[in-house]
Scaffold this motif. Structure first.
Motif, mmCIF file in Angstrom:
data_model
loop_
_atom_site.group_PDB
_atom_site.id
_atom_site.type_symbol
_atom_site.label_atom_id
_atom_site.label_comp_id
_atom_site.label_asym_id
_atom_site.label_seq_id
_atom_site.Cartn_x
_atom_site.Cartn_y
_atom_site.Cartn_z
ATOM 1 N N GLY A 101 83.844 34.205 71.560
ATOM 2 C CA GLY A 101 83.586 33.197 72.543
ATOM 3 C C GLY A 101 82.195 32.634 72.726
ATOM 4 O O GLY A 101 81.981 31.915 73.682
ATOM 5 N N GLU A 102 81.241 32.911 71.841
ATOM 6 C CA GLU A 102 79.876 32.438 72.101
ATOM 7 C C GLU A 102 79.339 31.628 70.928
ATOM 8 O O GLU A 102 79.820 31.734 69.802
ATOM 9 C CB GLU A 102 78.931 33.628 72.342
ATOM 10 C CG GLU A 102 79.373 34.596 73.418
ATOM 11 C CD GLU A 102 79.285 34.020 74.825
ATOM 12 O OE1 GLU A 102 78.883 32.842 74.971
ATOM 13 O OE2 GLU A 102 79.631 34.731 75.772
ATOM 14 N N GLN A 103 78.324 30.820 71.224
ATOM 15 C CA GLN A 103 77.535 30.217 70.170
ATOM 16 C C GLN A 103 76.317 31.101 69.921
ATOM 17 O O GLN A 103 76.166 32.153 70.527
ATOM 18 C CB GLN A 103 77.167 28.782 70.534
ATOM 19 C CG GLN A 103 78.394 27.878 70.570
ATOM 20 C CD GLN A 103 78.084 26.418 70.366
ATOM 21 O OE1 GLN A 103 76.939 25.982 70.427
ATOM 22 N NE2 GLN A 103 79.119 25.635 70.102
ATOM 23 N N GLU A 106 73.758 32.958 72.687
ATOM 24 C CA GLU A 106 74.507 33.845 73.583
ATOM 25 C C GLU A 106 75.146 34.998 72.800
ATOM 26 O O GLU A 106 75.217 36.133 73.288
ATOM 27 C CB GLU A 106 75.591 33.053 74.321
ATOM 28 C CG GLU A 106 75.069 31.946 75.221
ATOM 29 C CD GLU A 106 74.667 30.674 74.464
ATOM 30 O OE1 GLU A 106 73.991 29.820 75.073
ATOM 31 O OE2 GLU A 106 75.018 30.555 73.266
ATOM 32 N N TRP A 107 75.582 34.699 71.600
ATOM 33 C CA TRP A 107 76.206 35.721 70.746
ATOM 34 C C TRP A 107 75.197 36.817 70.402
ATOM 35 O O TRP A 107 75.528 38.003 70.438
ATOM 36 C CB TRP A 107 76.733 35.028 69.488
ATOM 37 C CG TRP A 107 77.468 35.883 68.525
ATOM 38 C CD1 TRP A 107 78.784 36.240 68.564
ATOM 39 C CD2 TRP A 107 76.932 36.467 67.334
ATOM 40 N NE1 TRP A 107 79.093 37.018 67.478
ATOM 41 C CE2 TRP A 107 77.985 37.180 66.707
ATOM 42 C CE3 TRP A 107 75.671 36.466 66.754
ATOM 43 C CZ2 TRP A 107 77.792 37.872 65.517
ATOM 44 C CZ3 TRP A 107 75.487 37.145 65.561
ATOM 45 C CH2 TRP A 107 76.539 37.836 64.965
ATOM 46 N N GLU A 109 72.576 37.690 72.213
ATOM 47 C CA GLU A 109 72.252 38.440 73.422
ATOM 48 C C GLU A 109 73.391 39.359 73.851
ATOM 49 O O GLU A 109 73.168 40.519 74.232
ATOM 50 C CB GLU A 109 71.927 37.454 74.557
ATOM 51 C CG GLU A 109 71.521 38.126 75.854
ATOM 52 C CD GLU A 109 71.153 37.127 76.932
ATOM 53 O OE1 GLU A 109 71.058 37.531 78.102
ATOM 54 O OE2 GLU A 109 70.968 35.926 76.609
ATOM 55 N N ASN A 110 74.622 38.880 73.775
ATOM 56 C CA ASN A 110 75.755 39.624 74.327
ATOM 57 C C ASN A 110 76.344 40.649 73.365
ATOM 58 O O ASN A 110 76.916 41.661 73.800
ATOM 59 C CB ASN A 110 76.857 38.654 74.753
ATOM 60 C CG ASN A 110 76.440 37.774 75.902
ATOM 61 O OD1 ASN A 110 75.573 38.148 76.689
ATOM 62 N ND2 ASN A 110 77.038 36.600 76.008
ATOM 63 N N TYR A 111 76.232 40.395 72.071
ATOM 64 C CA TYR A 111 76.892 41.262 71.099
ATOM 65 C C TYR A 111 75.927 41.914 70.105
ATOM 66 O O TYR A 111 75.962 43.121 69.875
ATOM 67 C CB TYR A 111 77.943 40.471 70.312
ATOM 68 C CG TYR A 111 79.052 39.887 71.143
ATOM 69 C CD1 TYR A 111 79.887 40.709 71.911
ATOM 70 C CD2 TYR A 111 79.285 38.518 71.171
ATOM 71 C CE1 TYR A 111 80.919 40.167 72.669
ATOM 72 C CE2 TYR A 111 80.318 37.970 71.920
ATOM 73 C CZ TYR A 111 81.131 38.801 72.673
ATOM 74 O OH TYR A 111 82.150 38.269 73.420
ATOM 75 N N LEU A 311 80.795 30.157 64.910
ATOM 76 C CA LEU A 311 79.866 29.966 66.018
ATOM 77 C C LEU A 311 79.727 28.502 66.429
ATOM 78 O O LEU A 311 78.952 28.179 67.344
ATOM 79 C CB LEU A 311 78.482 30.520 65.661
ATOM 80 C CG LEU A 311 78.375 32.036 65.485
ATOM 81 C CD1 LEU A 311 76.970 32.422 65.071
ATOM 82 C CD2 LEU A 311 78.774 32.771 66.755
#
Length: 441
Positions: A101-103, A106-107, A109-111, A311
């Motif tokens: 779910g991220e570009q 954000e990808w 940072e979150n994963y 992405l």
């Protein structure tokens, strides 16, 4: 089917031969006529001596030159070709593939950053490296340019496993001293010191090579990028591996962070990071002036279609790259990329060019996956085709691995049709065998 047609117990143990349908490339199909770009033998023979290519040609001609005691292994209903070359991939991201779910930003940072924190543990790194390299080899990829993490241990782990498997691999410790979690940062000095120690230990050890690896401009200070440039001057035959112009928000961020630079590529150029062994992942949104600079410096771009689509980054302009004549290889970009398979990557690469209104021929596809990757990595003549003296890393693709491809291949009337069917319908199931330095693994 595989058959061994050895006449006796071999006394010439350093020499072996493989018979079947054989394809390899001699040049970029965009630079010469398509027919001149490759050699194809419907009934071919690949002769290997002490892990290196001795000869390739028509079986009926070469068989007459072999001693009677040399073992000949025959592969039917398939295609023998050089091993695939992945010019951009992250081994620490193997277990976080398919994160939703991220570009790009954000990808990360979150994963990505949470996953990479585990690689301060060298034993964890070895476990993941073992899995990662097994996945690559199962998919027919025999050489890759690989990101580690900021931890020196991540590269120690990767090279330890790659060395055990006798692989031609390139890897580097990530340099990252800003705009990322505190516990994933190095410093300008520690990044330099750790990288230098890894170069001195691993670069040109067996089949291993080192890449100085700034993650990307936003996570590196100008001082750190300059220090990376110093490493390239001290060790002129190492690689430089980073990211470039993947995502529009990323590009805008780079402009804010480096207002004195004339675009994203210029940030690296000011630190002397462009050159014959410099590989920039993605390059989705390049200006013509950047393409010209990549060409002038003999730098390369890794085209990563599965991650660019996953992405939502955009579609790489291969036609632009050909017009400016800079080197291009293919990358899976695991874990933003969604498959270890170079065949799947070819599938997605074709679609990205369709979306641009351009064509990607199957000959260009398989060139990029083999010799094109070798040229991008400055390893032409060492890997990527069956030139005499090249390292004998090769694969066998199985036309009958799935009922669908089996039926489609039987309807193909030309080599072009067969290669295109393989590139669209093929995946890791279609890799019948992977050989490293002539040995099936």
């Amino acid at each position: 089917m595989t058959k061994n047609t050895s006449n006796s117990s071999s006394t010439n143990t350093g020499t072996k031969a493989y018979r079947g349908e054989i394809l390899h490339f001699l040049a970029d199909p965009a630079k010469v006529s398509e027919e001149e770009s490759y050699q194809y033998f419907e009934d071919g023979l690949l002769v290997i001596k002490n892990g290196l290519v001795e000869a390739v040609g028509n079986a009926h001609e070469l068989l007459e030159t072999l001693s009677a005691d040399i073992s000949v292994t025959q592969y039917d209903n398939g295609l023998i070709m050089p091993g695939f070359i992945d010019t951009h991939v992250h081994y620490p991201q193997a277990e976080m593939i398919a994160s939703y779910g991220e570009q790009l930003l954000e990808w990360l940072e979150n994963y990505t950053f949470p996953e990479e924190k585990q690689f301060s543990d060298i034993e964890h790194g070895k476990r993941v490296a073992e899995f990662f390299l097994t996945q690559l080899l199962d998919a027919g990829t025999t050489t890759a340019l690989v990101f580690g993490t900021v931890h020196k241990e991540s590269v120690e782990a990767f090279f330890t496993i790659a060395q055990q498997k006798k692989l031609r691999m390139i890897c580097g410790k990530v340099l990252m001293n800003q705009n990322c979690p505190d516990d994933l940062q190095d410093t300008t000095e520690s990044g330099y010191t750790d990288s230098k120690a890894l170069i001195e230990k691993w670069h040109n050890t067996d089949r291993l090579l080192y890449a100085v690896t700034p993650r990307f401009a936003p996570t590196c200070s100008t001082e750190q990028l300059n220090k990376a440039g110093e490493l390239l001057k001290e060790f002129p035959d190492v690689y430089m591996h980073t990211h470039l112009s993947e995502n529009k928000d990323e590009i805008a961020w780079v402009s804010e962070l480096f207002p004195d630079s004339d675009g994203y590529l210029d940030v690296y150029d000011k630190s002397s990071l462009l050159g014959r062994r410099s590989v920039f992942a993605h390059g989705v949104h390049l200006h013509d002036s950047e393409c010209q600079r990549l060409s002038d410096t003999n730098s390369a771009v890794a085209f990563c279609p599965t991650s660019n689509l996953f992405l939502g980054s955009g579609c790489f302009n291969l036609k632009q790259a050909e017009e400016f004549d800079f080197n291009v290889g293919l990358g899976t970009d695991i874990g933003a990329g969604t498959s270890f398979s170079m065949l799947t990557t070819l599938n997605e690469g074709y679609k990205t060019q369709q979306l641009r209104g351009d064509k990607l021929s199957p000959f260009k596809s398989f060139y990029l996956a083999t010799l094109g990757g070798a040229v991008a990595l400055d390893l032409e003549g060492t890997i990527g085709n069956f030139s005499k003296g090249a390292e004998a890393d090769f694969i066998v693709l199985d036309y009958q691995a799935t009922p669908l491809l089996d039926r489609r291949i039987k309807r193909c009337k030309t080599l072009t049709e067969k290669l295109f069917a393989l590139s669209i319908l093929g995946d890791d199931r279609h890799v019948k065998a992977t050989h490293i330095m002539g040995e099936r693994i």
